[in-house]
Design a protein around this motif. Structure first.
Motif, PDB file in Angstrom:
ATOM      1  N   ASP A 109      67.051  41.700  76.168  1.00  0.00           N
ATOM      2  CA  ASP A 109      68.051  42.891  76.028  1.00  0.00           C
ATOM      3  C   ASP A 109      69.218  42.196  75.137  1.00  0.00           C
ATOM      4  OD1 ASP A 109      70.431  44.436  76.530  1.00  0.00           O
ATOM      5  OD2 ASP A 109      69.066  45.338  78.247  1.00  0.00           O
ATOM      6  N   ALA A 127      72.327  43.233  74.707  1.00  0.00           N
ATOM      7  CA  ALA A 127      73.697  43.585  75.354  1.00  0.00           C
ATOM      8  C   ALA A 127      73.609  42.542  76.371  1.00  0.00           C
ATOM      9  CB  ALA A 127      73.956  45.002  75.652  1.00  0.00           C
ATOM     10  N   GLU A 142      76.241  39.288  77.078  1.00  0.00           N
ATOM     11  CA  GLU A 142      76.916  39.176  78.295  1.00  0.00           C
ATOM     12  C   GLU A 142      76.901  37.797  78.942  1.00  0.00           C
ATOM     13  OE1 GLU A 142      79.460  39.133  81.606  1.00  0.00           O
ATOM     14  OE2 GLU A 142      79.554  40.321  79.533  1.00  0.00           O
TER      15      GLU A 142
END
Length: 146
Positions: A35, A37, A41
């Protein structure tokens, strides 16, 4: 004075150990996620742990000490624990939940360390508070991935 130096070094060492735990955990988990995103992070968090870790190392050296960091056993336990928890589930949700639990534990460790070493210098206390704020912020940011 001696008590302040000990509290200072012990508090800074707690910062070193906690930030090492964070960055080592993230280095193990980042390759598991696809993923974009979530990966972004995790890399942001890892970089912040690295910065705080370096600040704590510098402060310990300025006090005439040497950082011990995480023991080999602690590193191994963490690595094995992550391996077991991700054996059958490497979903973003599972990884985010594991990291959120780790950040919650990190917050508790910060609070305990602050109470255990009350005579530490203001700069060391600020660094520990910065770590606690990072842990709390990480936990909140990870909620979006649950």
């Amino acid at each position: 004075m001696e008590n302040q130096k000990n509290d200072n070094l012990n508090l800074l060492e707690a910062v070193v150990q906690n930030t090492e735990m964070g960055k080592n955990t993230l280095e193990q988990i980042v390759p598991m996620t696809e993923d974009p995103a979530f990966r972004a992070e995790l890399l942001r968090e890892r970089n912040l742990y690295r910065e705080l870790n370096q600040e704590a190392h510098t402060a310990i050296e300025a006090c005439g000490g040497t950082a011990q960091g995480q023991s080999i056993m602690a590193k191994l336990n963490t690595k094995m624990g992550i391996g077991m928890k991700t054996l059958t589930d490497r979903s973003t949700r599972n990884l985010a939940e594991m990291l959120s639990e780790g950040s919650s534990q990190g917050v508790m460790d910060c609070i305990k360390s602050q109470k255990d070493y009350p005579d530490a210098a203001p700069g060391s206390k600020r660094l520990m508070q910065k770590l606690q704020d990072l842990e709390e912020g990480n936990r909140l940011k990870l909620e979006q991935f649950l």
